[in-house]
Structure formats: structure tokens, C-alpha cells
Enzyme design. Structure first.
Site, mmCIF file in Angstrom:
data_model
loop_
_atom_site.group_PDB
_atom_site.id
_atom_site.type_symbol
_atom_site.label_atom_id
_atom_site.label_comp_id
_atom_site.label_asym_id
_atom_site.label_seq_id
_atom_site.Cartn_x
_atom_site.Cartn_y
_atom_site.Cartn_z
ATOM 1 N N LYS A 23 -0.464 -3.452 -10.127
ATOM 2 C CA LYS A 23 0.709 -3.977 -9.306
ATOM 3 C C LYS A 23 1.023 -5.430 -9.614
ATOM 4 C CE LYS A 23 0.505 -0.550 -6.086
ATOM 5 N NZ LYS A 23 0.969 0.043 -5.064
ATOM 6 N N GLU A 59 5.792 8.796 -12.893
ATOM 7 C CA GLU A 59 6.095 8.798 -11.604
ATOM 8 C C GLU A 59 7.477 8.445 -11.214
ATOM 9 O OE1 GLU A 59 3.742 5.285 -10.087
ATOM 10 O OE2 GLU A 59 4.218 4.075 -12.061
#
Length: 181
Positions: A23, A59
Site C-alpha cells: 500500500k 483486483e
């Protein structure tokens, strides 16, 4: 929950052996242009395929993918080294196990996705968004939007988060006694 529509886009969010599972700002910045193009084409969300074979689901632009088998016995979520990890996905997998579902974290091809009974996008902000369709190269695949399994998982997790249902896994931590303004 209103179903949303996704488009498979011809961009890669992360490179093989890159930092797609971290992230960091660079992983979000790579999605700005593809997400805008998907929105301009009338889709609420973009879906990425693996950059190597362009066959397996990675995703959504905003969240992980989860799917429920047609027989409602199994929750499947894609496995890849470049998918951003999601604590929401991990919690939903545990709740699914608690409810007696089999959980599979494995490569999931776009062709196999067409055979799923329910499809959702999961992440911190939404918990679960129901996916109504996925369009790839002009072909639109509709999904069941009466997602009783996904909605049951959603309601269970939201109930735990809000204190309405018991937290049997120790996920919640008391921070302070002072009420928020």
C-alpha cells in the site's frame, strides 16, 4: 446495495515481481487514468487482469474481488503476488468459514468468473459492493444481484463493526470511553 458494473481494462496496475501488494502511493496513482477511462465509458469500477497472461483476475481498481460459487458452498478470492492485501477480505473469508462455507484463495480466470453465482468487490470503505456485470472486449457478463450469501457476509461484518453482533475473533479494540461529538 445497488449493484455496480465493471469493465476489464487494458492496463496493468502492477508489474510482475513489483510492489503491487504494497500500500504505497505509486500503486494508487497507476489507477487514476484507467479508472477515469472506465468511468467515462459508463462503468463504476475497473477490473484488472494479471499482467503476464491477461487471463487471471487481479483486483478491482478500488478493492479486492470475492465470488460465491453457484451452489453457494464456496467463497473464492483471487490469489496473486501483486494484489493489495485487504483486511476486509480476510475478515469476510473468516466469517464465511464460520458460516460453513469453503474458502479458496487461488488464481481465478476471467472465464471461470462467468460461472460464479455472486460477485462482489470488497474493501474497507464499502465492505462489499455487489457487481452486476463485468464487460470485457464488448461482451457483457451479467451476474445474479440477489446476492443472499454476500449480503449475509456483509450484514455479519457490519454487525461486528458496529457492536450489534458478537466479535468472536478479537477484531475490535476498545479505544476510549469518551463519546464522539
Amino acid at each position: 446495495i445497488k449493484p455496480i458494473n465493471a469493465a476489464v481494462i487494458d492496463y496493468d496496475r502492477a508489474a510482475p515481481r513489483g510492489v503491487g501488494d504494497v500500500k504505497c502511493a505509486g500503486n494508487y496513482a497507476a489507477d487514476v487514468k484507467p479508472a477515469k477511462e472506465a468511468q467515462d465509458a459508463g462503468f463504476e469500477i475497473a477490473l484488472y487482469l494479471d499482467p503476464k497472461e491477461r487471463k487471471y483476475i487481479e483486483e478491482f481498481s478500488t478493492s479486492n474481488l470475492i465470488a460465491i460459487s453457484k451452489d453457494k458452498s464456496t467463497l473464492i478470492t483471487p490469489k496473486s503476488d501483486s494484489i493489495l492485501p485487504s483486511i476486509t477480505n480476510v475478515m469476510l473469508q473468516q466469517i464465511a468459514k464460520d458460516k460453513g462455507l469453503k474458502v479458496e484463495r487461488r488464481p481465478l480466470s476471467l472465464d471461470e468468473l462467468k460461472e460464479m453465482g455472486e460477485v462482489g468487490a470488497c474493501g474497507t470503505a464499502v465492505v462489499i459492493s455487489i457487481i452486476g456485470s463485468v464487460t470485457h472486449k464488448g461482451e457483457r457478463q451479467q451476474f445474479n444481484t440477489d446476492c443472499d450469501v454476500l449480503m449475509d457476509l456483509y450484514e455479519e461484518l457490519r454487525g461486528i463493526q458496529t457492536g450489534v453482533r458478537p466479535d468472536n475473533h478479537g477484531w475490535l479494540h476498545h479505544i476510549c470511553d469518551k463519546p464522539l461529538p
